[in-house]
Design a protein around this motif. Structure first.
Motif, PDB file in Angstrom:
ATOM      1  N   ASP A  70       0.864  -1.248   0.017  1.00  0.00           N
ATOM      2  CA  ASP A  70       0.042   0.086  -0.083  1.00  0.00           C
ATOM      3  C   ASP A  70       0.865   1.228   0.117  1.00  0.00           C
ATOM      4  O   ASP A  70       0.437   2.320  -0.651  1.00  0.00           O
ATOM      5  CB  ASP A  70      -0.912   0.145   1.151  1.00  0.00           C
ATOM      6  N   LYS A 113      -7.489   6.970  -0.748  1.00  0.00           N
ATOM      7  CA  LYS A 113      -6.981   5.708  -0.263  1.00  0.00           C
ATOM      8  C   LYS A 113      -6.189   6.252   0.627  1.00  0.00           C
ATOM      9  O   LYS A 113      -5.955   5.536   1.996  1.00  0.00           O
ATOM     10  CB  LYS A 113      -6.096   4.868  -1.172  1.00  0.00           C
ATOM     11  N   MET A 117      -6.248   5.395   4.916  1.00  0.00           N
ATOM     12  CA  MET A 117      -5.262   4.672   5.528  1.00  0.00           C
ATOM     13  C   MET A 117      -4.844   5.298   6.698  1.00  0.00           C
ATOM     14  O   MET A 117      -4.672   4.981   7.767  1.00  0.00           O
ATOM     15  CB  MET A 117      -4.405   3.962   4.604  1.00  0.00           C
ATOM     16  N   ASP A 295     -10.605  -0.363  -7.227  1.00  0.00           N
ATOM     17  CA  ASP A 295      -9.881  -1.207  -6.168  1.00  0.00           C
ATOM     18  C   ASP A 295      -8.504  -0.742  -6.027  1.00  0.00           C
ATOM     19  O   ASP A 295      -8.072  -0.452  -4.541  1.00  0.00           O
ATOM     20  CB  ASP A 295      -9.698  -2.745  -6.591  1.00  0.00           C
ATOM     21  N   TRP A 296      -7.762  -0.387  -6.951  1.00  0.00           N
ATOM     22  CA  TRP A 296      -6.301   0.259  -6.605  1.00  0.00           C
ATOM     23  C   TRP A 296      -6.355   1.860  -6.360  1.00  0.00           C
ATOM     24  O   TRP A 296      -5.692   2.134  -5.491  1.00  0.00           O
ATOM     25  CB  TRP A 296      -5.599   0.182  -7.873  1.00  0.00           C
ATOM     26  N   GLY A 299      -8.726   1.543  -2.815  1.00  0.00           N
ATOM     27  CA  GLY A 299      -8.181   0.750  -1.674  1.00  0.00           C
ATOM     28  C   GLY A 299      -9.279  -0.215  -1.602  1.00  0.00           C
ATOM     29  O   GLY A 299     -10.286  -0.181  -1.563  1.00  0.00           O
ATOM     30  N   HIS A 300      -8.869  -1.586  -1.378  1.00  0.00           N
ATOM     31  CA  HIS A 300      -9.555  -2.937  -1.238  1.00  0.00           C
ATOM     32  C   HIS A 300     -10.700  -2.512  -0.118  1.00  0.00           C
ATOM     33  O   HIS A 300     -11.701  -3.000  -0.220  1.00  0.00           O
ATOM     34  CB  HIS A 300      -8.775  -3.949  -0.885  1.00  0.00           C
ATOM     35  N   SER A 301     -10.058  -1.831   0.962  1.00  0.00           N
ATOM     36  CA  SER A 301     -10.947  -1.818   2.065  1.00  0.00           C
ATOM     37  C   SER A 301     -12.158  -1.150   2.050  1.00  0.00           C
ATOM     38  O   SER A 301     -13.161  -1.039   2.660  1.00  0.00           O
ATOM     39  CB  SER A 301     -10.203  -1.061   3.328  1.00  0.00           C
ATOM     40  N   HIS A 309     -12.825  -4.527   6.407  1.00  0.00           N
ATOM     41  CA  HIS A 309     -12.225  -3.693   7.123  1.00  0.00           C
ATOM     42  C   HIS A 309     -12.941  -3.171   8.397  1.00  0.00           C
ATOM     43  O   HIS A 309     -12.376  -2.712   9.201  1.00  0.00           O
ATOM     44  CB  HIS A 309     -12.262  -2.372   5.796  1.00  0.00           C
ATOM     45  N   SER A 316      -4.231  -2.988   6.971  1.00  0.00           N
ATOM     46  CA  SER A 316      -4.040  -1.985   5.679  1.00  0.00           C
ATOM     47  C   SER A 316      -4.919  -2.661   4.848  1.00  0.00           C
ATOM     48  O   SER A 316      -5.650  -3.618   4.892  1.00  0.00           O
ATOM     49  CB  SER A 316      -2.580  -2.101   5.532  1.00  0.00           C
ATOM     50  N   ASP A 317      -5.103  -1.915   3.428  1.00  0.00           N
ATOM     51  CA  ASP A 317      -5.830  -2.538   2.345  1.00  0.00           C
ATOM     52  C   ASP A 317      -5.370  -3.853   1.935  1.00  0.00           C
ATOM     53  O   ASP A 317      -6.092  -4.780   1.803  1.00  0.00           O
ATOM     54  CB  ASP A 317      -5.753  -1.511   1.078  1.00  0.00           C
ATOM     55  N   ASN A 318      -4.115  -3.986   1.749  1.00  0.00           N
ATOM     56  CA  ASN A 318      -3.730  -5.255   1.318  1.00  0.00           C
ATOM     57  C   ASN A 318      -3.910  -6.442   2.259  1.00  0.00           C
ATOM     58  O   ASN A 318      -4.200  -7.728   1.881  1.00  0.00           O
ATOM     59  CB  ASN A 318      -2.263  -5.215   0.718  1.00  0.00           C
TER      60      ASN A 318
END
Length: 371
Positions: A70, A113, A117, A295-296, A299-301, A309, A316-318
């Motif tokens: 991330d 993102k 975070m 998604d990118w 962020g995934h969350s 999440h 973290s997102d990852n």
């Protein structure tokens, strides 16, 4: 959460939302000791059992998986800014458009993102660095108050997810706007509205905090303005401001959509009667499917791991993506909801039920037997 190792408890205590959750869990444990049955004890242990499974995955993960990926995405976004400014100085439409797109994408990664975070302290193990990144991403890059952002997102939305009047995403509701205006036009003005809302939030804060926020927000806005003039060669102040607005508003529409799609329209709870955490999050949170672009950028969350999440907001997102199979399998085995729906399906739902979902107060859900 007595069964969770000491290092995890210390790590969670550094996170405001986890402290609030722990208080609620202590209260629930007290209720069980005062006479609730064995079935209730089993239900209460679900969150602790899931936590141990997720903890195991996190412990087995490298720093690169926990934070490195991330941080690299955010670094790449900042590295895209110099060529974006240079391309915006081109007189050729193709190059200029490429510069606009590049800057819009970079700005969205940094301010969506990055700020998300940073608000959760997910960018660093250090509390001091965590506070620094919160001010940098939320105030300088995002043009909002770090204190107000953490207060609204962590202490309200995460602590009281889908609780009417507290964490029900009501900040995104503007009931006097028609549905087409609200869903597709009003979000384009979010870059203008955001610093104004920030000023409203900090009025009652200390003079030092107000001064810091004003200076940091001004620094972020003026830096982009100055670079567009001196690097990109913009001549007109109005044209410069318009370019800033377009870049900053490029992903505002899906950003507002994502914020309402994943909570509103799902079960809502009363402030005085809410289910335990695992039930509250599994019933009141929804995942969107994987999306190569969002998604990118978001962020995934915020997209396909929103359930994970909300259950483990300090990840973290990852890491949310990595624990997703663990969480989904566990919830399915325990016959708990693991809610997913497509972006277009949610958009269709909100467009057709705008009055019901966004104008009128949603009904309170009673999850009989799990409160």
């Amino acid at each position: 959460m007595q069964n969770v190792p000491e290092e995890w408890r210390e790590r969670q205590d550094e996170r405001t939302e986890e402290t609030l959750v722990k208080r609620r869990e202590d209260s629930n444990s007290k209720e069980m000791k005062e006479g609730t049955g064995g079935e209730e004890v089993e239900k209460e242990s679900l969150m602790m059992e899931l936590t141990r499974l997720v903890q195991k995955t996190v412990k087995e993960s490298s720093w690169w998986e926990r934070r490195g990926i991330d941080c690299s995405i955010l670094a790449a976004a900042f590295l895209c800014l110099p060529p974006a400014f240079l391309l915006l100085g081109s007189s050729q439409l193709l190059y200029f458009s490429a510069g606009m797109l590049l800057m819009g994408v970079a700005h969205a990664v940094i301010t969506i993102k990055g700020t998300h975070m940073a608000s959760h302290g997910a960018l660093s193990e250090s509390q001091a660095w965590g506070k620094f990144w919160a001010v940098f991403f939320i105030e300088i890059c995002g043009s909002f108050s770090a204190r107000a952002g953490v207060q609204g997102h962590i202490k309200m939305h995460h602590a009281h997810t889908n609780v009417i009047g507290l964490g029900d995403s009501s900040v995104w509701k503007v009931p006097f706007l028609p549905r087409t205006i609200y869903l597709f036009i009003a979000p384009l003005f979010v870059p203008i509205i955001t610093p104004l809302v920030a000023l409203g939030h900090i009025r009652e804060h200390s003079p030092a905090l107000i001064l810091r926020t004003v200076l940091m927000v001004s620094l972020g806005l003026y830096s982009q303005y100055w670079l567009l003039i001196h690097i990109s060669g913009f001549q007109s102040p109005l044209g410069t401001l318009l370019c800033m607005l377009v870049c900053r508003a490029m992903f505002s529409v899906p950003y507002i959509h994502v914020n309402i799609f994943q909570h509103i329209g799902l079960p809502m709870f009363s402030p005085t009667r809410r289910p335990k955490r695992v039930y509250q999050m599994t019933h009141g949170v929804l995942n969107l499917p994987r999306n190569l672009l969002l998604d990118w950028i978001f962020g995934h969350s915020l997209i396909n791991c929103h359930v994970e999440h909300h259950l483990f907001p300090f990840l973290s997102d990852n890491m949310c993506l990595k624990v997703k199979p663990v969480v989904s399998k566990y919830l399915t085995e325990k016959k708990l909801p693991y809610q997913e729906d497509s972006y277009l399906s949610r958009l269709h739902l909100f467009f057709n039920k705008y009055q019901e979902l966004m104008v009128f107060a949603p009904p309170i859900t009673e999850l009989v037997g799990v409160q």
